[in-house]
Design an enzyme around this catalytic site. Structure first.
Site, PDB file in Angstrom:
ATOM      1  N   LYS A  69     -31.158  68.888  -2.287  1.00 20.87           N
ATOM      2  CA  LYS A  69     -31.274  67.590  -1.615  1.00 20.87           C
ATOM      3  C   LYS A  69     -30.182  66.623  -2.069  1.00 20.87           C
ATOM      4  CE  LYS A  69     -34.337  64.531  -2.897  1.00 20.87           C
ATOM      5  NZ  LYS A  69     -35.556  63.724  -3.134  1.00 20.87           N
ATOM      6  N   ASP A 127     -33.557  58.799  -2.970  1.00 17.53           N
ATOM      7  CA  ASP A 127     -34.901  59.246  -3.326  1.00 17.53           C
ATOM      8  C   ASP A 127     -36.047  58.613  -2.539  1.00 17.53           C
ATOM      9  OD1 ASP A 127     -36.419  60.967  -5.079  1.00 17.53           O
ATOM     10  OD2 ASP A 127     -37.090  59.188  -6.125  1.00 17.53           O
ATOM     11  N   HIS A 158     -40.289  60.167   0.718  1.00 18.66           N
ATOM     12  CA  HIS A 158     -39.620  60.696  -0.476  1.00 18.66           C
ATOM     13  C   HIS A 158     -38.437  61.520   0.002  1.00 18.66           C
ATOM     14  CE1 HIS A 158     -39.851  63.194  -4.431  1.00 18.66           C
ATOM     15  NE2 HIS A 158     -39.032  62.163  -4.546  1.00 18.66           N
ATOM     16  N   SER A 176     -37.336  69.943  -5.951  1.00 18.85           N
ATOM     17  CA  SER A 176     -36.318  70.234  -6.953  1.00 18.85           C
ATOM     18  C   SER A 176     -35.702  71.612  -6.721  1.00 18.85           C
ATOM     19  CB  SER A 176     -36.948  70.179  -8.344  1.00 18.85           C
ATOM     20  OG  SER A 176     -35.992  70.477  -9.331  1.00 18.85           O
TER      21      SER A 176
END
Length: 679
Positions: free
Chosen positions: A383, A398, A361, A379
């Site tokens: 990123k 992602d 991820h 979050s």
């Protein structure tokens, strides 16, 4: 009238009319509508004896309005050559036979478990009867049902197969309330009552295989269900889909690495869902689609229909069910499209490690010299911002795989948050919201259709789904060589982690398993302290195996291919949130640039206390005093107290992983534990 000359008379309010010598109007002369031919005496003469006509184009051949409309649309034959280069493209079987096999495969996917046959299918929109092929041309090779005949077995279901975005726009706007074209050309739509994932309603079938292979118990995202309950929900979803006049079917791929590509089929009831998956999965070429065959995995999205709450294991009207043995996923009671994306990500987290491929991820970009970097972060850690670099190519934002061939994006699109989106802060995402993009749950102005990205009236979780090629610096195909740098991002609101630390392999495993960031105070009334949050492997909601297994694979690949691990704090310095200040983005970018260039590898380092992190003493463009967080705190006692508090939170979080033994005699587990904070 004298001498045969025409006279002008005025009629109709003074408009002059030309009157011929015999009282008739003369022929109208136009330079473009008259053809001439030479007479014997060489004079030009009207080739049609003075009769005006327009010979610029022949008339249409259609005999009816419907036939005329059918001429508006052309069907392009695929032009991709066959792989062996022999013969005409797709010359092996006829179009009719190919369509029959395609429909037969879809019918098999939609077959009920209580009947002996799949539904009768025809291609095309039921609202366009002129476009619908004759039923007699579609044959199905199934046993004739002898019991349990239902009305659905007597009807035909129309299949809207791999429609283009333009076709899906038409379907959504015409049939799905709440669908609009925005001022920039995106399709704005609503996901209904559910505007986010429902992790407590996501379940995995517990059987002999998954009992041994999957991560179960405390801390795990995997909630069990039995085979029978899955089949009950599957039957409910299939019966609902078969009861409709039409269903949307997408046949697409996961993973840009062609050696390890997975074929997926998505059957859904909404054009919005079909367009979403068209964007998020890898779109097949015409040749690949014609030769798609049987899928490796199938999603039945009956999200408009609730599950039966009296069914065993059900706790609400929503159920998202994964059956790894049957290679199927069922969605009931939620229309949030992200369930499909993340369900497939969970699948890849199970399938890829079985092939010794690490599923991640993460974001991923590549320099022009082939220097690949992976970015992990929850979050708010930056990123997306830090992995988006105009000087580097974007491989993906992602989901990725790291195999012996290098790194590859799992998806064919991006799923970006839109809340408070601005052109200044995120120009690439802003410009990607155009025709073909799906906008979920945004608020738009009724007349202009301009989107207000700051409006949270529907939800704060507003999203945009678009093909990755909408990003100008996307690398197509989305593959790259082995990563040189693995960057773990944390927004430390406690203000005690250094702006950057170089990690050993065991430290990389420890912080990868921890998946730390901190939520700032003020999100809830009365909350004054930062709130630490941990998500194993920076994506605990989607992993299927124990986190230490992914961490061990990460360390093994980093060691084999010479990658370096880094921990980058994008949070606070000089004190916790409310006391200190957030590290400037410009400084963080300088740090990331130094990682990319390799200059940080040759810097001088010193070790911090408690966490034992190696921190550089100097980075060009970054004030040296902020590199050691202790220097930025005026109250040194408060610094140490906060440092120990965070270390304790790390240690407490890691308790759930400490009992899982990997390596010979559990030695690797001990090595990971030793890489954590010591105090």
């Amino acid at each position: 009238m004298e001498g045969g000359k025409a006279e002008f008379s005025f009629a109709n309010g003074g408009v002059p009319a030309v009157v011929s010598p015999r009282g008739r109007l003369p022929p109208i002369q136009t330079s473009r509508s008259i053809s001439f031919k030479k007479t014997k005496d060489g004079e030009d003469r009207d080739g049609n004896d003075g009769i005006c006509h327009d010979d610029s184009t022949p008339p249409v051949k259609a005999q009816t309005i419907d036939e005329l409309h059918s001429l508006q649309k052309k069907r392009s034959a695929p032009t991709t050559p066959v792989k062996d280069g022999q013969g005409a493209p797709f010359a092996t079987i006829s179009d009719e036979e190919r369509q029959r096999l395609q429909l037969q495969s879809i019918s098999a996917s939609l077959a009920s478990l209580t009947r002996e046959t799949g539904p009768k299918l025809v291609k095309g929109d039921p609202a366009r009867k002129a476009d619908t092929p004759k039923i007699s041309t579609v044959h199905h090779h199934y046993f004739t049902p002898t019991i349990s005949v239902s009305d659905s077995a007597l009807k035909f279901t129309h299949v809207l197969y791999n429609l283009s975005p333009a076709e899906l726009y038409e379907q959504a706007i015409k049939y799905e309330k709440g669908s609009f074209i925005t001022s920039t050309g995106a399709l704005a739509t609503l996901s209904g009552a559910k505007t986010g994932r429902a992790p407590r309603d996501k379940r995995v079938v517990f059987d002999e295989t998954t009992a041994e292979e999957l991560w179960w118990g405390k801390g795990s995202p995997n909630i069990e269900m039995d085979e029978h309950t899955f089949l009950v929900n599957r039957e409910r979803a299939v019966d609902y889909l078969n009861s409709l006049d039409k269903v949307f079917v997408n046949d697409q791929f996961l993973n840009w690495d062609p050696v390890h590509q997975i074929k997926v089929r998505i059957v859904s009831a909404r054009a919005y869902h079909s367009l979403f998956m068209h964007n998020m999965c890898i779109r097949p070429t015409p040749e690949e689609l014609e030769n798609f065959g049987t899928p490796d995995f199938t999603i039945y999205n009956a999200g408009q229909f609730p599950c039966n709450r009296y069914t065993h294991y059900m706790t609400s009207s929503t159920s998202v069910d994964l059956n790894l043995a049957r290679k199927e996923m069922v969605i009931l009671g939620t229309q949030y499209a992200g369930e499909m994306k993340k369900g497939l990500f969970s699948l890849m987290h199970y399938l890829m490690p079985k092939r010794q491929i690490l599923s991640l991820h993460s974001g991923c970009n590549m320099g022009k010299d082939g220097n690949v970097a992976l970015f992990f972060g929850l979050s708010g850690t930056g990123k997306t911002t830090l992995s988006t670099d105009h000087n580097r190519l974007l491989i993906g934002d992602d989901e990725h795989c790291w195999s012996d061939n290098g790194v590859s994006n799992i998806e064919g699109g991006c799923y970006a948050k839109c809340i408070d989106l601005s052109k200044e802060k995120e120009p690439d995402i802003w410009n990607a919201i155009k025709f073909g993009t799906v906008l979920e749950n945004v608020v738009l102005e009724e007349h202009t259709r301009e989107v207000d990205y700051s409006d949270k009236s529907v939800t704060e979780n507003t999203r945009a789904a678009y093909p990755i090629e909408f990003i100008p610096n996307a690398k197509i195909p989305c593959v790259g060589p082995h990563p040189r740098n693995v960057i773990l991002l944390a927004c430390d609101a406690f203000g005690v982690l250094p702006p950057v630390s170089k990690l050993s392999l065991s430290q990389t495993m420890y912080h990868f398993i921890s998946g730390y960031t901190a939520l700032v105070a003020g999100t809830e009334e009365g909350v004054k302290e930062p709130q630490a949050t941990f998500s194993a492997c920076f994506g605990a909601a989607f992993i299927m195996l124990h986190p230490t297994r992914y961490a061990a694979m990460l360390a093994e690949k980093m060691q084999r291919y010479g990658a370096t691990g880094w921990l980058v704090n994008t949070g606070w310095s000089g004190g916790r949130y409310g006391v200190g200040s957030r590290i400037k983005l410009a400084y963080t970018r300088k740090i990331i640039d130094a990682i990319h260039s390799g200059s940080l590898l040759t810097a001088n380092y010193k070790k911090t206390e408690v966490f034992g992190l190696d921190i550089p003493t100097e980075i060009e463009g970054v004030p040296s005093e902020i590199l050691d967080p202790m220097n930025t705190w005026q109250d040194k006692a408060a610094y140490r107290e906060t440092l120990l508090k965070l270390a304790g939170l790390f240690r407490k979080n890691f308790e759930v992983f400490a009992n899982y033994k990997i390596g010979k005699d559990g030695n690797l587990t001990e090595e990971i534990l030793a890489a954590g904070p010591n105090f």
